[in-house]
Enzyme design. Structure first.
Site, PDB file in Angstrom:
ATOM      1  N   TYR A 167       0.847  -1.199   0.000  1.00 37.39           N
ATOM      2  CA  TYR A 167       0.000   0.000   0.000  1.00 37.39           C
ATOM      3  C   TYR A 167       0.881   1.247   0.000  1.00 37.39           C
ATOM      4  O   TYR A 167       0.677   2.175  -0.790  1.00 37.39           O
ATOM      5  CB  TYR A 167      -0.927   0.012   1.224  1.00 37.39           C
ATOM      6  CG  TYR A 167      -1.814   1.240   1.246  1.00 37.39           C
ATOM      7  CD1 TYR A 167      -3.044   1.235   0.598  1.00 37.39           C
ATOM      8  CD2 TYR A 167      -1.389   2.432   1.852  1.00 37.39           C
ATOM      9  CE1 TYR A 167      -3.840   2.366   0.566  1.00 37.39           C
ATOM     10  CE2 TYR A 167      -2.179   3.569   1.818  1.00 37.39           C
ATOM     11  CZ  TYR A 167      -3.397   3.535   1.177  1.00 37.39           C
ATOM     12  OH  TYR A 167      -4.177   4.664   1.133  1.00 37.39           O
ATOM     13  N   SER A 175      -3.352  12.543   9.159  1.00 36.85           N
ATOM     14  CA  SER A 175      -2.528  11.374   8.908  1.00 36.85           C
ATOM     15  C   SER A 175      -1.068  11.825   8.902  1.00 36.85           C
ATOM     16  O   SER A 175      -0.789  12.987   9.202  1.00 36.85           O
ATOM     17  CB  SER A 175      -2.949  10.806   7.565  1.00 36.85           C
ATOM     18  OG  SER A 175      -2.254   9.634   7.327  1.00 36.85           O
ATOM     19  N   GLU A 224       8.750   8.398  18.575  1.00 40.28           N
ATOM     20  CA  GLU A 224       7.801   7.464  19.199  1.00 40.28           C
ATOM     21  C   GLU A 224       7.663   6.220  18.324  1.00 40.28           C
ATOM     22  O   GLU A 224       7.637   6.334  17.100  1.00 40.28           O
ATOM     23  CB  GLU A 224       6.403   8.107  19.301  1.00 40.28           C
ATOM     24  CG  GLU A 224       6.360   9.389  20.074  1.00 40.28           C
ATOM     25  CD  GLU A 224       4.976  10.044  20.010  1.00 40.28           C
ATOM     26  OE1 GLU A 224       3.993   9.357  19.672  1.00 40.28           O
ATOM     27  OE2 GLU A 224       4.895  11.243  20.302  1.00 40.28           O
ATOM     28  N   LYS A 274       5.846   3.610  16.177  1.00 40.71           N
ATOM     29  CA  LYS A 274       4.570   3.739  15.458  1.00 40.71           C
ATOM     30  C   LYS A 274       3.818   2.422  15.609  1.00 40.71           C
ATOM     31  O   LYS A 274       4.180   1.411  15.011  1.00 40.71           O
ATOM     32  CB  LYS A 274       4.816   4.059  13.981  1.00 40.71           C
ATOM     33  CG  LYS A 274       3.516   4.288  13.225  1.00 40.71           C
ATOM     34  CD  LYS A 274       3.786   4.807  11.836  1.00 40.71           C
ATOM     35  CE  LYS A 274       2.508   5.189  11.118  1.00 40.71           C
ATOM     36  NZ  LYS A 274       1.526   4.132  11.017  1.00 40.71           N
ATOM     37  N   LYS A 300       8.286  13.691  15.650  1.00 41.81           N
ATOM     38  CA  LYS A 300       7.496  14.923  15.787  1.00 41.81           C
ATOM     39  C   LYS A 300       8.367  16.050  16.298  1.00 41.81           C
ATOM     40  O   LYS A 300       9.144  15.840  17.246  1.00 41.81           O
ATOM     41  CB  LYS A 300       6.361  14.715  16.811  1.00 41.81           C
ATOM     42  CG  LYS A 300       5.419  13.588  16.484  1.00 41.81           C
ATOM     43  CD  LYS A 300       4.430  13.368  17.617  1.00 41.81           C
ATOM     44  CE  LYS A 300       3.543  12.173  17.316  1.00 41.81           C
ATOM     45  NZ  LYS A 300       2.723  11.777  18.459  1.00 41.81           N
ATOM     46  N   CYS A 347      -5.980 -30.639 -11.609  1.00 43.21           N
ATOM     47  CA  CYS A 347      -6.462 -30.140 -10.322  1.00 43.21           C
ATOM     48  C   CYS A 347      -6.186 -31.181  -9.224  1.00 43.21           C
ATOM     49  O   CYS A 347      -6.557 -32.348  -9.375  1.00 43.21           O
ATOM     50  CB  CYS A 347      -7.966 -29.856 -10.411  1.00 43.21           C
ATOM     51  SG  CYS A 347      -8.672 -29.407  -8.827  1.00 43.21           S
ATOM     52  N   CYS A 350      -9.857 -32.501  -8.175  1.00 44.07           N
ATOM     53  CA  CYS A 350     -10.838 -33.194  -9.019  1.00 44.07           C
ATOM     54  C   CYS A 350     -10.210 -33.730 -10.295  1.00 44.07           C
ATOM     55  O   CYS A 350     -10.905 -34.266 -11.150  1.00 44.07           O
ATOM     56  CB  CYS A 350     -11.991 -32.253  -9.370  1.00 44.07           C
ATOM     57  SG  CYS A 350     -11.533 -30.976 -10.541  1.00 44.07           S
ATOM     58  N   CYS A 382      -8.674 -24.326 -12.086  1.00 51.63           N
ATOM     59  CA  CYS A 382      -9.418 -25.550 -12.349  1.00 51.63           C
ATOM     60  C   CYS A 382     -10.718 -25.103 -13.020  1.00 51.63           C
ATOM     61  O   CYS A 382     -11.455 -24.297 -12.458  1.00 51.63           O
ATOM     62  CB  CYS A 382      -9.713 -26.268 -11.037  1.00 51.63           C
ATOM     63  SG  CYS A 382     -10.989 -27.511 -11.223  1.00 51.63           S
ATOM     64  N   CYS A 395     -15.890 -29.722  -8.957  1.00 53.77           N
ATOM     65  CA  CYS A 395     -14.631 -29.788  -8.209  1.00 53.77           C
ATOM     66  C   CYS A 395     -14.976 -29.636  -6.723  1.00 53.77           C
ATOM     67  O   CYS A 395     -15.526 -28.619  -6.309  1.00 53.77           O
ATOM     68  CB  CYS A 395     -13.678 -28.679  -8.647  1.00 53.77           C
ATOM     69  SG  CYS A 395     -12.192 -28.635  -7.625  1.00 53.77           S
TER      70      CYS A 395
HETATM   71  S1  IVH Z   1       0.716  11.077  15.724  1.00 55.68           S
HETATM   72  C1  IVH Z   1      -0.788  14.628  13.486  1.00 55.68           C
HETATM   73  N1  IVH Z   1       1.990   9.115  16.899  1.00 55.68           N
HETATM   74  O1  IVH Z   1      -0.234   6.429  12.499  1.00 55.68           O
HETATM   75  C2  IVH Z   1      -0.237  13.492  14.214  1.00 55.68           C
HETATM   76  N2  IVH Z   1       0.450   8.578  15.198  1.00 55.68           N
HETATM   77  O2  IVH Z   1      -0.239   7.526   9.563  1.00 55.68           O
HETATM   78  C3  IVH Z   1      -1.027  12.279  14.022  1.00 55.68           C
HETATM   79  N3  IVH Z   1       0.179   6.179  14.809  1.00 55.68           N
HETATM   80  O3  IVH Z   1      -3.487   7.022  12.131  1.00 55.68           O
HETATM   81  C4  IVH Z   1      -0.623  11.049  14.630  1.00 55.68           C
HETATM   82  N4  IVH Z   1       1.597   5.494  16.320  1.00 55.68           N
HETATM   83  O4  IVH Z   1      -2.977   6.619  14.553  1.00 55.68           O
HETATM   84  C5  IVH Z   1       1.098   9.459  15.968  1.00 55.68           C
HETATM   85  N5  IVH Z   1       3.134   7.458  18.045  1.00 55.68           N
HETATM   86  C6  IVH Z   1       2.263   7.815  17.129  1.00 55.68           C
HETATM   87  C7  IVH Z   1       1.601   6.849  16.352  1.00 55.68           C
HETATM   88  C8  IVH Z   1       0.691   7.283  15.381  1.00 55.68           C
HETATM   89  C9  IVH Z   1       0.749   5.124  15.389  1.00 55.68           C
HETATM   90  C10 IVH Z   1      -0.825   6.133  13.728  1.00 55.68           C
HETATM   91  C11 IVH Z   1      -1.901   7.159  13.891  1.00 55.68           C
HETATM   92  C12 IVH Z   1      -2.251   7.573  12.501  1.00 55.68           C
HETATM   93  C13 IVH Z   1      -1.198   6.943  11.652  1.00 55.68           C
HETATM   94  C14 IVH Z   1      -0.611   8.013  10.775  1.00 55.68           C
END
Ligand code: IVH
Length: 712
Positions: free
Chosen positions: A56, A102, A136, A138, A312, A430, A433, A448, A454
């Site tokens: 994705y 996001s 952090e 993820k 961040k 197959c 079958c 198949c 089958c």
């Molecule tokens: S911060 C504007 N911190 O990742 C800041 N997101 O692609 C928004 N996610 O759907 C999110 N761990 O739910 C943040 N430590 C983390 C995260 C985190 C997982 C997810 C979040 C969001 C996706 C973003």
């Protein structure tokens, strides 16, 4: 078939894209945008992802690059302009007062350095020489928002499209890590965002229990979390060990302002919400890069799954200055780890026959741990892969897991024994079958060609027909279907409705009571709504969502059967491939005969009220739509109606059925053992009806009197 990424390495994508000629690039852009809309829907709305996260991400990046090259060709509904998926109707909508954004992705150290440079350029003279970042893990779970008022949990919603998600308070209340009341002096209002997820051990345990109980295992912890949190019945979530980590604020009122992201998270922690202890402040992007490497090395030892790290800008003042683009903040980025790879031995290659006859090779592996879970099977996708990878039984192979429990075989590790091992060959017949296999003309799929007799295809078709999202025939599990097909009691799906008590009670592990139950379940499945009947037919490429679109558009099976290509293409969500499959399916006399047999057996394929009109609201202007604008919640066990049937009848009369009671609910339909919804409805003064009253309400009103005859 799904589009595959142009390149498997994000670093070489830009080059590959610049080499495409204009026409190819533009047509790829448009195809990718539609494909990603489809994948978003599968992932966010249907919990039925077809591709792994890595694929994705690669497709998404490709779309971004193509859109940068052809800005005039960006479709208005491009997934790059939207967050997540639209909410599903059965849960109440949940509005986010502050949009849930996001994150943009980075795949390499260079892209992180570019992120840092971009921030400094944007801040200009205000840019500090070294920026502090909060790093952090993820979490790979489901994004959610919790609302606390005066310290009490009063709301919870999924992210949805970032503006409106789904109300999941009933399930959030069951998560042990989510405090129902905050500790210490609370803010007057707090919206906190975080990730709902399953720990890996809990996930594995839960899956083992599911398989032991005859249920299907969840594909990965994230699917399991999404599937659980969006259940209507909170008892399901309560029985599953979901957890939560908070990672950001939406808004906070009535608390001292905090200057940094890490101070915010500390405060969230002090209020008693779980915050990841691995979060750390890094001074400058190089320290971030080291931190990401260190976290990557730790990844396999964590008790939960992470798919990357979030970086961040720590200072809130800088975050505010940087602001956000349409769907992502400028001050944060998600680094995605490459999928983890390990080696193991290929012990065998099996060949599975799917519902549509496609033969999928499956690698049987010496069990190995990868990404925190033990795997012993890997998909090989298609016949060509065995040849391209030159897989031979006994080879040592590299496998990788990208989000899903079922990993991929990436390559063979060259060793001395490889050349001596026999070359693997794809069967010509197959395995179930013995029919001669055929290759689809334009695809790498070998099939198949024997859908009727089958046994593997028939078994899969029966299981699909009976599945929860199709005819929902309780008690028709795989062991039973194997016996029914094996003993030729079922030679086509419609035979299910001819089964007798004597036949069923004679089967292994079937007593008289189970036979009665199954016959009752078959009986009540006859009235399933049209969309479910269409799903159940198993038309290639027509899943639950497309079946719903087709039902809503055509409103009767006969109208759909008669539809031509142009009419099918008018349906939202139907493209050329689906149109072709639908026409081929209904054009096949065998399908028509089977539909006739189902109808004769009492399967109703109920029409939806109203005529086929793409613009019309379901049941818009018809007399039967007298419940338009009314919202219902059904709870408890009704004396005669199945919930599904009650729901279908309400919808057919123009009403809407949701999962939780709110002040907007018009009626609560309460059966036996109604619980918290009944209490809530009473508190809110919502009208409460029993089944008999519902049935009365469903009766269309008497026709309005016509104009009076002229007086003489
Ligand atoms: S911060 C504007 N911190 O990742 C800041 N997101 O692609 C928004 N996610 O759907 C999110 N761990 O739910 C943040 N430590 C983390 C995260 C985190 C997982 C997810 C979040 C969001 C996706 C973003």
């Amino acid at each position: 078939m799904s589009l595959r990424p142009l390149e498997s390495d994000p670093a070489t994508l830009q080059q590959a894209i610049s080499e495409l000629d204009d026409a190819t690039g533009r047509s790829r852009l448009s195809a990718l945008a539609s494909e990603l809309i489809r994948h978003n829907r599968l992932y966010h709305e249907l919990d039925a992802a077809e591709i792994d996260d890595r694929t994705y991400d690669l497709l998404y990046r490709e779309l971004e690059l193509l859109e940068a090259r052809f800005p005039d060709a960006v479709p208005p509904d491009s997934p790059t302009r939207r967050v997540g998926g639209a909410p599903v109707s059965e849960l109440e909508p949940f509005e986010h007062r502050v949009p849930m954004l996001s994150l943009a992705n980075a795949f390499s150290a260079e892209e992180l350095q570019e992120f840092d440079a971009r921030i400094k350029r944007f801040l200009g003279d205000d840019a500090p020489e070294v920026i502090d970042y909060l790093l952090e893990p993820k979490l790979d779970g489901l994004a959610a928002e919790l609302i606390y008022e005066d310290g009490v949990l009063v709301g919870a919603g999924t992210r949805g499209d970032g503006l409106v998600g789904e109300d999941i308070l009933h399930n959030a209340l069951t998560i042990r890590d989510v405090p129902l009341r905050l500790e210490g002096p609370p803010p007057t209002r707090l919206s906190v965002r975080g990730e709902i997820f399953f720990g890996l051990a809990e996930f594995e345990q839960m899956n083992e229990a599911r398989v032991a109980g005859g249920e299907k295992a969840f594909e990965n912890p994230r699917n399991a979390a999404a599937g659980t949190i969006r259940q209507l019945d909170p008892r399901i979530a309560a029985a599953r060990p979901l957890t939560f980590f908070a990672h950001s604020f939406g808004e906070v009122e009535g608390a001292e302002a905090m200057q940094s992201q890490h101070a915010q998270l500390e405060r969230i922690g002090a209020w008693g919400l779980p915050v990841n202890p691995l979060n750390r402040v890094c001074s400058g992007i190089e320290e971030v890069i080291e931190g990401i490497e260190a976290l990557g090395a730790q990844r396999n030892d964590l008790t939960y799954e992470i798919d990357g790290a979030v970086v961040k800008v720590d200072a809130i003042a800088l975050q505010e200055q940087l602001g956000a683009l349409t769907r992502t903040p400028r001050w944060a980025i998600a680094f995605k780890y490459p999928p983890e790879q390990v080696t193991t031995v290929l012990e065998d290659i099996g060949f599975q026959v799917g519902r549509t006859g496609a033969i999928t090779p499956v690698a049987h592996l010496a069990p190995v741990r990868v990404g925190g879970v033990t795997v012993s099977r890997a998909t090989l996708h298609n016949a060509d892969q065995i040849v391209v990878l030159d897989l031979r039984i006994g080879d040592t192979v590299v496998i990788q897991r990208a989000g899903d429990v079922i990993p991929k075989v990436v390559r063979v590790v060259a060793d001395e024994g490889h050349d001596e091992r026999p070359v693997s060959v794809f069967p010509t017949h197959c395995p179930e079958c013995s029919a001669s296999l055929v290759r689809d003309p334009d695809k790498a799929v070998i099939r198949c060609p024997n859908p009727i007799s089958c046994p593997a295809q028939l078994t899969a078709a029966v299981l699909h027909f009976a599945s929860r999202r199709a005819m929902d025939i309780d008690g028709l599990g795989s062991k039973l279907v194997d016996q029914l097909v094996g003993r030729k009691l079922v030679t086509r799906v419609s035979d299910l409705y001819q089964l007798t008590h004597a036949q069923l009670s004679g089967l292994d592990r079937m007593g008289s009571r189970s036979a009665d139950n199954l016959i009752a379940a078959l009986e009540s499945s006859r009235g399933r709504p049209l969309e479910r009947c269409l799903t159940a037919l198993g038309i290639p490429e027509v899943g639950e969502a497309t079946a719903r679109d087709l039902a809503n558009h055509f409103r009767s099976l006969d109208a759909l059967i008669e539809a031509d290509r142009a009419q099918l293409l008018e349906v939202h969500g139907v493209g050329a491939v689906v149109a072709e499959r639908v026409i081929a399916f209904f054009g096949d006399p065998r399908s028509r005969e089977e539909i006739e047999r189902l109808r004769r057996a009492g399967v109703c394929f109920p029409d939806l009220p109203g005529v086929a009109d793409p613009g019309a609201q379901p049941a818009g202007a018809t007399e039967a739509a007298h419940l338009t604008g009314k919202t219902f919640v059904i709870t408890g066990t009704l004396p005669t109606l199945q919930r599904d049937d009650a729901r279908a009848r309400i919808v057919a009369a123009g009403g809407k059925v949701t999962g939780s009671v709110s002040s907007k609910t018009s009626f609560l339909i309460a059966g036996e053992k109604a619980g918290s919804k009944l209490t809530k409805a009473r508190q809110l003064g919502v009208a409460i009806l029993d089944e008999a009253q519902l049935l009365q309400l469903l009766q269309p009103p008497a026709p309005a009197p016509g104009p009076s005859p002229p007086k003489t």
